[in-house]
Design a protein around this motif. Structure first.
Motif, PDB file in Angstrom:
ATOM      1  N   GLU A 182      19.320  54.025 -19.608  1.00 22.07           N
ATOM      2  CA  GLU A 182      20.034  53.515 -18.436  1.00 22.07           C
ATOM      3  C   GLU A 182      19.813  54.427 -17.233  1.00 22.07           C
ATOM      4  O   GLU A 182      19.908  55.656 -17.338  1.00 22.07           O
ATOM      5  CB  GLU A 182      21.530  53.421 -18.752  1.00 22.07           C
ATOM      6  CG  GLU A 182      22.349  52.802 -17.648  1.00 22.07           C
ATOM      7  CD  GLU A 182      23.816  52.708 -18.030  1.00 22.07           C
ATOM      8  OE1 GLU A 182      24.617  52.279 -17.173  1.00 22.07           O
ATOM      9  OE2 GLU A 182      24.145  53.072 -19.184  1.00 22.07           O
ATOM     10  N   ASP A 183      19.512  53.811 -16.099  1.00 25.67           N
ATOM     11  CA  ASP A 183      19.303  54.566 -14.872  1.00 25.67           C
ATOM     12  C   ASP A 183      20.647  54.755 -14.178  1.00 25.67           C
ATOM     13  O   ASP A 183      21.244  53.802 -13.685  1.00 25.67           O
ATOM     14  CB  ASP A 183      18.328  53.824 -13.954  1.00 25.67           C
ATOM     15  CG  ASP A 183      17.938  54.654 -12.740  1.00 25.67           C
ATOM     16  OD1 ASP A 183      18.375  55.825 -12.659  1.00 25.67           O
ATOM     17  OD2 ASP A 183      17.218  54.141 -11.864  1.00 25.67           O
ATOM     18  N   ARG A 184      21.143  55.976 -14.137  1.00 24.32           N
ATOM     19  CA  ARG A 184      22.458  56.263 -13.575  1.00 24.32           C
ATOM     20  C   ARG A 184      22.389  56.729 -12.122  1.00 24.32           C
ATOM     21  O   ARG A 184      23.420  56.967 -11.499  1.00 24.32           O
ATOM     22  CB  ARG A 184      23.160  57.329 -14.423  1.00 24.32           C
ATOM     23  CG  ARG A 184      23.405  56.895 -15.870  1.00 24.32           C
ATOM     24  CD  ARG A 184      24.039  58.016 -16.666  1.00 24.32           C
ATOM     25  NE  ARG A 184      24.298  57.618 -18.047  1.00 24.32           N
ATOM     26  CZ  ARG A 184      25.427  57.053 -18.454  1.00 24.32           C
ATOM     27  NH1 ARG A 184      26.396  56.819 -17.579  1.00 24.32           N
ATOM     28  NH2 ARG A 184      25.603  56.724 -19.719  1.00 24.32           N
ATOM     29  N   LEU A 185      21.190  56.891 -11.594  1.00 25.33           N
ATOM     30  CA  LEU A 185      21.025  57.416 -10.242  1.00 25.33           C
ATOM     31  C   LEU A 185      20.573  56.300  -9.307  1.00 25.33           C
ATOM     32  O   LEU A 185      19.577  55.629  -9.567  1.00 25.33           O
ATOM     33  CB  LEU A 185      19.995  58.550 -10.238  1.00 25.33           C
ATOM     34  CG  LEU A 185      19.785  59.287  -8.909  1.00 25.33           C
ATOM     35  CD1 LEU A 185      21.056  60.020  -8.504  1.00 25.33           C
ATOM     36  CD2 LEU A 185      18.632  60.268  -9.022  1.00 25.33           C
ATOM     37  N   ASP A 186      21.317  56.095  -8.215  1.00 27.12           N
ATOM     38  CA  ASP A 186      20.974  55.115  -7.196  1.00 27.12           C
ATOM     39  C   ASP A 186      20.877  55.817  -5.851  1.00 27.12           C
ATOM     40  O   ASP A 186      21.699  56.695  -5.530  1.00 27.12           O
ATOM     41  CB  ASP A 186      22.029  54.012  -7.106  1.00 27.12           C
ATOM     42  CG  ASP A 186      22.062  53.131  -8.351  1.00 27.12           C
ATOM     43  OD1 ASP A 186      20.973  52.798  -8.843  1.00 27.12           O
ATOM     44  OD2 ASP A 186      23.160  52.809  -8.818  1.00 27.12           O
ATOM     45  N   ALA A 187      19.896  55.424  -5.055  1.00 24.89           N
ATOM     46  CA  ALA A 187      19.723  56.027  -3.734  1.00 24.89           C
ATOM     47  C   ALA A 187      19.289  54.955  -2.748  1.00 24.89           C
ATOM     48  O   ALA A 187      18.627  53.976  -3.119  1.00 24.89           O
ATOM     49  CB  ALA A 187      18.681  57.149  -3.786  1.00 24.89           C
ATOM     50  N   GLU A 188      19.670  55.119  -1.501  1.00 27.83           N
ATOM     51  CA  GLU A 188      19.251  54.209  -0.440  1.00 27.83           C
ATOM     52  C   GLU A 188      19.121  54.964   0.869  1.00 27.83           C
ATOM     53  O   GLU A 188      19.841  55.937   1.123  1.00 27.83           O
ATOM     54  CB  GLU A 188      20.227  53.041  -0.293  1.00 27.83           C
ATOM     55  CG  GLU A 188      21.642  53.439   0.049  1.00 27.83           C
ATOM     56  CD  GLU A 188      22.575  52.235   0.074  1.00 27.83           C
ATOM     57  OE1 GLU A 188      22.425  51.345  -0.787  1.00 27.83           O
ATOM     58  OE2 GLU A 188      23.461  52.189   0.967  1.00 27.83           O
ATOM     59  N   VAL A 189      18.185  54.509   1.688  1.00 33.10           N
ATOM     60  CA  VAL A 189      17.933  55.117   3.000  1.00 33.10           C
ATOM     61  C   VAL A 189      17.826  53.986   4.010  1.00 33.10           C
ATOM     62  O   VAL A 189      17.141  52.986   3.757  1.00 33.10           O
ATOM     63  CB  VAL A 189      16.639  55.954   2.999  1.00 33.10           C
ATOM     64  CG1 VAL A 189      16.340  56.459   4.404  1.00 33.10           C
ATOM     65  CG2 VAL A 189      16.753  57.118   2.031  1.00 33.10           C
ATOM     66  N   GLU A 190      18.490  54.129   5.156  1.00 31.33           N
ATOM     67  CA  GLU A 190      18.393  53.127   6.211  1.00 31.33           C
ATOM     68  C   GLU A 190      18.118  53.808   7.550  1.00 31.33           C
ATOM     69  O   GLU A 190      18.621  54.896   7.827  1.00 31.33           O
ATOM     70  CB  GLU A 190      19.654  52.272   6.292  1.00 31.33           C
ATOM     71  CG  GLU A 190      20.921  53.035   6.617  1.00 31.33           C
ATOM     72  CD  GLU A 190      22.127  52.103   6.672  1.00 31.33           C
ATOM     73  OE1 GLU A 190      22.454  51.632   7.776  1.00 31.33           O
ATOM     74  OE2 GLU A 190      22.739  51.871   5.611  1.00 31.33           O
ATOM     75  N   LEU A 191      17.307  53.136   8.366  1.00 32.25           N
ATOM     76  CA  LEU A 191      16.900  53.684   9.654  1.00 32.25           C
ATOM     77  C   LEU A 191      16.909  52.584  10.709  1.00 32.25           C
ATOM     78  O   LEU A 191      16.584  51.430  10.429  1.00 32.25           O
ATOM     79  CB  LEU A 191      15.492  54.296   9.570  1.00 32.25           C
ATOM     80  CG  LEU A 191      15.297  55.495   8.646  1.00 32.25           C
ATOM     81  CD1 LEU A 191      13.825  55.837   8.543  1.00 32.25           C
ATOM     82  CD2 LEU A 191      16.077  56.702   9.163  1.00 32.25           C
ATOM     83  N   GLY A 192      17.250  52.975  11.939  1.00 33.10           N
ATOM     84  CA  GLY A 192      17.203  52.062  13.062  1.00 33.10           C
ATOM     85  C   GLY A 192      16.742  52.792  14.312  1.00 33.10           C
ATOM     86  O   GLY A 192      17.185  53.912  14.591  1.00 33.10           O
ATOM     87  N   LEU A 193      15.821  52.199  15.046  1.00 27.51           N
ATOM     88  CA  LEU A 193      15.276  52.794  16.269  1.00 27.51           C
ATOM     89  C   LEU A 193      15.274  51.760  17.382  1.00 27.51           C
ATOM     90  O   LEU A 193      15.055  50.561  17.128  1.00 27.51           O
ATOM     91  CB  LEU A 193      13.848  53.293  16.046  1.00 27.51           C
ATOM     92  CG  LEU A 193      13.647  54.460  15.079  1.00 27.51           C
ATOM     93  CD1 LEU A 193      12.165  54.626  14.779  1.00 27.51           C
ATOM     94  CD2 LEU A 193      14.191  55.746  15.688  1.00 27.51           C
ATOM     95  N   GLN A 194      15.493  52.224  18.611  1.00 30.10           N
ATOM     96  CA  GLN A 194      15.409  51.318  19.761  1.00 30.10           C
ATOM     97  C   GLN A 194      14.939  52.103  20.978  1.00 30.10           C
ATOM     98  O   GLN A 194      15.462  53.177  21.280  1.00 30.10           O
ATOM     99  CB  GLN A 194      16.763  50.674  20.050  1.00 30.10           C
ATOM    100  CG  GLN A 194      16.740  49.749  21.266  1.00 30.10           C
ATOM    101  CD  GLN A 194      18.070  49.072  21.486  1.00 30.10           C
ATOM    102  OE1 GLN A 194      18.755  48.690  20.548  1.00 30.10           O
ATOM    103  NE2 GLN A 194      18.450  48.924  22.748  1.00 30.10           N
ATOM    104  N   PHE A 195      13.946  51.546  21.662  1.00 31.80           N
ATOM    105  CA  PHE A 195      13.416  52.168  22.879  1.00 31.80           C
ATOM    106  C   PHE A 195      13.301  51.107  23.968  1.00 31.80           C
ATOM    107  O   PHE A 195      12.884  49.981  23.701  1.00 31.80           O
ATOM    108  CB  PHE A 195      12.030  52.781  22.627  1.00 31.80           C
ATOM    109  CG  PHE A 195      12.021  53.861  21.589  1.00 31.80           C
ATOM    110  CD1 PHE A 195      12.334  55.159  21.905  1.00 31.80           C
ATOM    111  CD2 PHE A 195      11.692  53.556  20.267  1.00 31.80           C
ATOM    112  CE1 PHE A 195      12.324  56.151  20.933  1.00 31.80           C
ATOM    113  CE2 PHE A 195      11.674  54.534  19.295  1.00 31.80           C
ATOM    114  CZ  PHE A 195      11.994  55.839  19.626  1.00 31.80           C
ATOM    115  N   THR A 196      13.666  51.465  25.203  1.00 34.72           N
ATOM    116  CA  THR A 196      13.466  50.582  26.356  1.00 34.72           C
ATOM    117  C   THR A 196      12.796  51.379  27.465  1.00 34.72           C
ATOM    118  O   THR A 196      13.005  52.583  27.600  1.00 34.72           O
ATOM    119  CB  THR A 196      14.802  50.018  26.875  1.00 34.72           C
ATOM    120  OG1 THR A 196      15.629  51.095  27.326  1.00 34.72           O
ATOM    121  CG2 THR A 196      15.533  49.246  25.793  1.00 34.72           C
TER     122      THR A 196
END
Length: 250
Positions: free
Chosen positions: A31-45
């Protein structure tokens, strides 16, 4: 016409039982007991006005038999063509010690650095009792109650309030988490908390909709609201951060 020698199947018969012994019928993947997530957001004007902003978030969860560990790191940065307008970093850690069934005891810490917020630095430590009231395939709900300690460093000049720069106090904490799968690929999540003491009360609400694009990649739209009852002069009581991010889980 060539015929297969009568002795050719014999080595296979000798090897086959040994191969089956190496992988028993009741074998299951660990059983895999380790969970990970990464989120990114960028905005340029660019053009008549120039601005940029960045927000990132990382989450690591290790769910063992006796306890669950959860660590969250968040960063938010924004600037225009003249100066930096926002810079905020948050580190959260929570340990849930399982009591059996749906109940647990938790210990939690949160460190906040906010260069342009009403408080430039906050440290919050708490512990208490939690219970998962609903844990179904598409719906989850948990509530927590506890107490702890909060340290605040307001965004003031040395001359403000006679040079007093920081306060600390004991707090009572009430929080809840709710998750609902709306569709096969869409999930709604919300998390709220109220931390109140004799000097100040802080309420937070985090809401997000997550839509799975393909495999481990998803689109996440979120809003974080924070209300502080007492803030330094010329500071806003409500802070709102809205994001549109790509999220990757592994």
């Amino acid at each position: 016409m060539l015929k297969t020698p009568y002795w050719l199947p014999l080595p296979l018969l000798l090897v086959a039982p040994q191969a089956l012994a190496l992988v028993p019928p009741e074998y299951k993947e660990p059983e895999d007991r380790l969970d990970a997530e990464v989120e990114l957001g960028l905005q340029f004007t660019s053009g008549n006005s120039e601005s940029s902003n960045f927000n990132g978030r990382g989450k690591l969860v290790y769910d063992a038999d006796a306890a669950k560990h959860e660590t969250v790191l968040k960063a938010y940065f924004a600037s225009d063509n003249q100066s930096t307008t926002a810079e905020q970093y948050t580190l959260e850690y929570q340990l849930d010690y399982k009591l059996g069934g749906s109940n647990y005891i938790y210990g939690r810490s949160e460190l906040l650095w906010d260069k342009f917020g009403s408080f430039t630095r906050q440290q919050i430590y708490s512990a208490g009792y939690g219970s998962t009231l609903v844990d179904r395939r598409h719906t989850k709900l948990s509530l927590e109650v506890g107490g702890g300690y909060r340290y605040n460093e307001p965004n003031l000049t040395d001359a403000d309030q006679g040079g007093r720069r920081s306060t600390d106090e004991g707090i009572a904490r009430f929080s809840g988490k709710f998750s609902q799968r709306l569709h096969e690929y869409t999930t709604f999540n919300t998390e709220g908390a109220v931390e109140t003491g004799n000097r100040n009360t802080v309420a937070t609400l985090k809401m997000s909709i997550r839509n799975q694009l393909w495999a481990d990649l998803a689109l996440k739209i979120g809003t974080d609201l924070k209300f502080t009852d007492r803030v330094p002069e010329n500071s806003e009581r409500t802070d709102i951060i809205s994001t549109v991010n790509l999220l990757y889980t592994f």
